[in-house]
Design a protein around this motif. Structure first.
Motif, PDB file in Angstrom:
ATOM      1  N   ALA A   7      21.392   1.004  31.907  1.00  0.00           N
ATOM      2  CA  ALA A   7      22.544   0.151  31.598  1.00  0.00           C
ATOM      3  C   ALA A   7      23.773   0.704  32.318  1.00  0.00           C
ATOM      4  O   ALA A   7      24.668   1.274  31.686  1.00  0.00           O
ATOM      5  CB  ALA A   7      22.767   0.106  30.085  1.00  0.00           C
ATOM      6  N   SER A   8      23.811   0.568  33.636  1.00  0.00           N
ATOM      7  CA  SER A   8      24.923   1.118  34.412  1.00  0.00           C
ATOM      8  C   SER A   8      25.113   0.362  35.708  1.00  0.00           C
ATOM      9  O   SER A   8      24.139   0.036  36.385  1.00  0.00           O
ATOM     10  CB  SER A   8      24.650   2.598  34.720  1.00  0.00           C
ATOM     11  OG  SER A   8      25.663   3.110  35.554  1.00  0.00           O
ATOM     12  N   SER A  10      26.769   1.850  38.067  1.00  0.00           N
ATOM     13  CA  SER A  10      27.006   2.917  39.036  1.00  0.00           C
ATOM     14  C   SER A  10      25.855   3.001  40.034  1.00  0.00           C
ATOM     15  O   SER A  10      24.721   3.286  39.658  1.00  0.00           O
ATOM     16  CB  SER A  10      27.144   4.256  38.305  1.00  0.00           C
ATOM     17  OG  SER A  10      26.990   5.305  39.220  1.00  0.00           O
ATOM     18  N   ARG A  12      25.311   5.301  42.029  1.00  0.00           N
ATOM     19  CA  ARG A  12      24.847   6.700  42.091  1.00  0.00           C
ATOM     20  C   ARG A  12      23.750   6.972  41.073  1.00  0.00           C
ATOM     21  O   ARG A  12      22.818   7.707  41.324  1.00  0.00           O
ATOM     22  CB  ARG A  12      26.002   7.673  41.805  1.00  0.00           C
ATOM     23  CG  ARG A  12      26.853   8.021  42.966  1.00  0.00           C
ATOM     24  CD  ARG A  12      27.761   6.940  43.432  1.00  0.00           C
ATOM     25  NE  ARG A  12      28.634   6.446  42.392  1.00  0.00           N
ATOM     26  CZ  ARG A  12      29.638   5.605  42.607  1.00  0.00           C
ATOM     27  NH1 ARG A  12      29.901   5.145  43.806  1.00  0.00           N
ATOM     28  NH2 ARG A  12      30.379   5.177  41.607  1.00  0.00           N
ATOM     29  N   ARG A  13      23.872   6.367  39.888  1.00  0.00           N
ATOM     30  CA  ARG A  13      22.872   6.675  38.847  1.00  0.00           C
ATOM     31  C   ARG A  13      21.508   6.122  39.239  1.00  0.00           C
ATOM     32  O   ARG A  13      20.489   6.787  39.070  1.00  0.00           O
ATOM     33  CB  ARG A  13      23.328   6.133  37.493  1.00  0.00           C
ATOM     34  CG  ARG A  13      24.613   6.777  37.041  1.00  0.00           C
ATOM     35  CD  ARG A  13      24.859   6.695  35.544  1.00  0.00           C
ATOM     36  NE  ARG A  13      26.033   7.497  35.269  1.00  0.00           N
ATOM     37  CZ  ARG A  13      27.245   7.010  34.996  1.00  0.00           C
ATOM     38  NH1 ARG A  13      27.445   5.706  34.887  1.00  0.00           N
ATOM     39  NH2 ARG A  13      28.258   7.816  34.804  1.00  0.00           N
ATOM     40  N   LYS A  52      27.297   2.001  25.772  1.00  0.00           N
ATOM     41  CA  LYS A  52      26.755   1.302  26.947  1.00  0.00           C
ATOM     42  C   LYS A  52      25.266   1.015  26.749  1.00  0.00           C
ATOM     43  O   LYS A  52      24.777  -0.064  27.085  1.00  0.00           O
ATOM     44  CB  LYS A  52      26.944   2.143  28.214  1.00  0.00           C
ATOM     45  CG  LYS A  52      28.391   2.277  28.677  1.00  0.00           C
ATOM     46  CD  LYS A  52      28.481   3.117  29.965  1.00  0.00           C
ATOM     47  CE  LYS A  52      29.899   3.508  30.299  1.00  0.00           C
ATOM     48  NZ  LYS A  52      30.020   4.280  31.550  1.00  0.00           N
ATOM     49  N   ALA A  68      25.190   6.069  30.353  1.00  0.00           N
ATOM     50  CA  ALA A  68      25.842   7.339  30.708  1.00  0.00           C
ATOM     51  C   ALA A  68      27.330   7.117  30.964  1.00  0.00           C
ATOM     52  O   ALA A  68      27.752   6.004  31.294  1.00  0.00           O
ATOM     53  CB  ALA A  68      25.182   7.930  31.955  1.00  0.00           C
ATOM     54  N   VAL A  72      36.134  13.487  34.532  1.00  0.00           N
ATOM     55  CA  VAL A  72      36.616  14.736  35.113  1.00  0.00           C
ATOM     56  C   VAL A  72      37.729  15.227  34.192  1.00  0.00           C
ATOM     57  O   VAL A  72      38.585  14.435  33.779  1.00  0.00           O
ATOM     58  CB  VAL A  72      37.129  14.483  36.544  1.00  0.00           C
ATOM     59  CG1 VAL A  72      37.964  15.639  37.057  1.00  0.00           C
ATOM     60  CG2 VAL A  72      35.946  14.231  37.485  1.00  0.00           C
ATOM     61  N   LYS A  81      38.460   6.868  36.606  1.00  0.00           N
ATOM     62  CA  LYS A  81      38.451   6.252  37.928  1.00  0.00           C
ATOM     63  C   LYS A  81      39.870   5.784  38.238  1.00  0.00           C
ATOM     64  O   LYS A  81      40.508   5.144  37.390  1.00  0.00           O
ATOM     65  CB  LYS A  81      37.482   5.066  37.934  1.00  0.00           C
ATOM     66  CG  LYS A  81      36.031   5.526  37.878  1.00  0.00           C
ATOM     67  CD  LYS A  81      35.063   4.392  37.970  1.00  0.00           C
ATOM     68  CE  LYS A  81      35.000   3.648  36.659  1.00  0.00           C
ATOM     69  NZ  LYS A  81      33.889   2.682  36.606  1.00  0.00           N
ATOM     70  N   ASP A 144      36.173   4.335  43.275  1.00  0.00           N
ATOM     71  CA  ASP A 144      35.314   3.985  42.127  1.00  0.00           C
ATOM     72  C   ASP A 144      34.706   5.222  41.476  1.00  0.00           C
ATOM     73  O   ASP A 144      33.657   5.152  40.857  1.00  0.00           O
ATOM     74  CB  ASP A 144      34.203   3.011  42.574  1.00  0.00           C
ATOM     75  CG  ASP A 144      33.273   3.640  43.602  1.00  0.00           C
ATOM     76  OD1 ASP A 144      33.671   4.661  44.211  1.00  0.00           O
ATOM     77  OD2 ASP A 144      32.158   3.138  43.786  1.00  0.00           O
ATOM     78  N   ALA A 146      35.202   8.881  39.122  1.00  0.00           N
ATOM     79  CA  ALA A 146      36.003   9.683  38.197  1.00  0.00           C
ATOM     80  C   ALA A 146      36.622  10.847  38.970  1.00  0.00           C
ATOM     81  O   ALA A 146      35.940  11.493  39.779  1.00  0.00           O
ATOM     82  CB  ALA A 146      35.115  10.211  37.074  1.00  0.00           C
ATOM     83  N   GLY A 150      34.019  12.095  45.433  1.00  0.00           N
ATOM     84  CA  GLY A 150      32.558  12.044  45.306  1.00  0.00           C
ATOM     85  C   GLY A 150      31.963  13.273  45.962  1.00  0.00           C
ATOM     86  O   GLY A 150      32.105  13.456  47.177  1.00  0.00           O
ATOM     87  N   ILE A 151      31.323  14.125  45.168  1.00  0.00           N
ATOM     88  CA  ILE A 151      30.754  15.357  45.718  1.00  0.00           C
ATOM     89  C   ILE A 151      29.601  15.031  46.673  1.00  0.00           C
ATOM     90  O   ILE A 151      29.281  15.798  47.571  1.00  0.00           O
ATOM     91  CB  ILE A 151      30.281  16.293  44.576  1.00  0.00           C
ATOM     92  CG1 ILE A 151      30.055  17.713  45.085  1.00  0.00           C
ATOM     93  CG2 ILE A 151      29.015  15.754  43.895  1.00  0.00           C
ATOM     94  CD1 ILE A 151      29.805  18.742  43.981  1.00  0.00           C
ATOM     95  N   GLY A 171      26.914  11.952  38.434  1.00  0.00           N
ATOM     96  CA  GLY A 171      26.940  10.909  37.401  1.00  0.00           C
ATOM     97  C   GLY A 171      25.767  10.884  36.447  1.00  0.00           C
ATOM     98  O   GLY A 171      25.769  10.122  35.485  1.00  0.00           O
TER      99      GLY A 171
HETATM  100  C1  LIG Z   1      33.042  13.390  39.973  1.00  0.00           C
HETATM  101  C2  LIG Z   1      32.211  12.286  40.567  1.00  0.00           C
HETATM  102  C3  LIG Z   1      32.076  11.058  39.942  1.00  0.00           C
HETATM  103  N1  LIG Z   1      31.326  10.063  40.505  1.00  0.00           N
HETATM  104  C4  LIG Z   1      31.166   8.740  39.862  1.00  0.00           C
HETATM  105  C5  LIG Z   1      29.937   8.605  38.968  1.00  0.00           C
HETATM  106  C6  LIG Z   1      30.265   7.376  38.147  1.00  0.00           C
HETATM  107  O1  LIG Z   1      29.782   6.222  38.857  1.00  0.00           O
HETATM  108  C7  LIG Z   1      31.800   7.356  38.122  1.00  0.00           C
HETATM  109  C8  LIG Z   1      32.298   7.592  36.718  1.00  0.00           C
HETATM  110  O2  LIG Z   1      32.408   6.369  36.054  1.00  0.00           O
HETATM  111  P1  LIG Z   1      31.570   5.916  34.776  1.00  0.00           P
HETATM  112  O3  LIG Z   1      32.527   5.128  33.916  1.00  0.00           O
HETATM  113  O4  LIG Z   1      30.848   7.065  34.152  1.00  0.00           O
HETATM  114  O5  LIG Z   1      30.453   4.955  35.372  1.00  0.00           O
HETATM  115  P2  LIG Z   1      30.606   3.593  36.156  1.00  0.00           P
HETATM  116  O6  LIG Z   1      31.810   2.827  35.682  1.00  0.00           O
HETATM  117  O7  LIG Z   1      30.538   3.895  37.639  1.00  0.00           O
HETATM  118  O8  LIG Z   1      29.281   2.814  35.766  1.00  0.00           O
HETATM  119  P3  LIG Z   1      28.839   2.265  34.287  1.00  0.00           P
HETATM  120  O9  LIG Z   1      30.015   2.380  33.343  1.00  0.00           O
HETATM  121  O10 LIG Z   1      28.413   0.861  34.511  1.00  0.00           O
HETATM  122  O11 LIG Z   1      27.705   3.160  33.880  1.00  0.00           O
HETATM  123  O12 LIG Z   1      32.233   8.404  38.998  1.00  0.00           O
HETATM  124  C9  LIG Z   1      30.664  10.268  41.710  1.00  0.00           C
HETATM  125  O13 LIG Z   1      29.989   9.374  42.223  1.00  0.00           O
HETATM  126  N2  LIG Z   1      30.765  11.501  42.316  1.00  0.00           N
HETATM  127  C10 LIG Z   1      31.507  12.522  41.819  1.00  0.00           C
HETATM  128  O14 LIG Z   1      31.561  13.621  42.440  1.00  0.00           O
END
Ligand SMILES: Cc1cn([C@H]2C[C@H](O)[C@@H](COP(=O)(O)OP(=O)(O)OP(=O)(O)O)O2)c(=O)[nH]c1=O
Length: 188
Positions: A7-8, A10, A12-13, A52, A68, A72, A81, A144, A146, A150-151, A171
């Motif tokens: 349920a995301s 993202s 990355r997940r 979520k 999830a 930060v 974000k 997009d 947090a 993005g590492i 993530g």
């Molecule tokens: C610190 C860090 C965060 N992130 C991303 C991961 C998450 O996608 C995002 C944090 O936001 P989240 O609110 O956790 O997730 P999301 O809004 O992207 O997705 P959803 O709510 O639908 O699950 O930051 C990176 O991709 N790399 C990084 O190094």
């Protein structure tokens, strides 16, 4: 075996789960994230992850659901974000030369059973020159994510070292998710 529903939104997940060979179906969630009324930040990310997962759309009764939430944290402040380039700039200026935490809450639901946990990684950031912050913002990468970095992307240039899980920063702490999935399925 029960199918896993992520349920995301993202990207990355889903990439992390795919990378380690955990088959899953991406679904949406109707959960709206409130940001107040939590005892502490760990409880907050866990509650968001659970919300979520509980509000996932289109999951059959015997499906596994994963939710999830990643934040930060610097000096006790949550950097979510960024909503604008100015906000991204302020976040990167604050993170420059400092150590912060990345906390991810994870919720796994299966047939009325709920497992909710969190993972925390310490990230040591290099000092960033103003031109580095500007070119990073111009790349669009911070928007997009947090903490505005993005590492797994160009942000890798700013990370001196980490203590803890790498995938947690991206993530989703997949190594921990895998262990809990196995436990819930009685496989380990
Ligand atoms: C610190 C860090 C965060 N992130 C991303 C991961 C998450 O996608 C995002 C944090 O936001 P989240 O609110 O956790 O997730 P999301 O809004 O992207 O997705 P959803 O709510 O639908 O699950 O930051 C990176 O991709 N790399 C990084 O190094």
């Amino acid at each position: 075996m029960a199918e896993l529903y992520l349920a995301s939104r993202s990207p990355r997940r889903t990439e992390l789960l795919t990378q380690v060979g955990i088959d899953h179906i991406v679904v949406s969630s109707t959960y709206e994230e409130p940001n107040e009324g939590y005892e502490n930040l760990t409880e907050m990310v866990k509650a968001q992850a659970l919300g979520k997962a509980r509000c996932a759309v289109g999951v059959p009764g015997d499906g596994f659901v994963l939710g999830a939430d990643t934040i930060v944290v610097l000096d006790g402040d949550v950097l979510g974000k960024p909503h604008s380039e100015d906000e991204a700039r302020l976040m990167l200026q604050r993170l420059s030369g400092r150590v912060h935490s990345v906390i991810t809450g994870v919720a796994l639901l299966l047939k009325g059973k709920e497992r909710v946990f969190h993972n925390e990684t310490k990230v040591y950031f290099k000092s960033l020159a103003p031109f580095e912050i500007e070119s990073y913002i111009a790349s669009g990468e911070p928007m997009d994510k947090a903490g505005a970095y993005g590492i797994q992307g160009k942000g890798a240039l700013w990370v001196e070292k980490i203590e803890g899980s790498y995938t947690n920063v991206v993530g989703l702490p997949v190594e921990q998710v895998y262990d809990v999935l196995c436990e819930m399925l009685g496989a380990k």
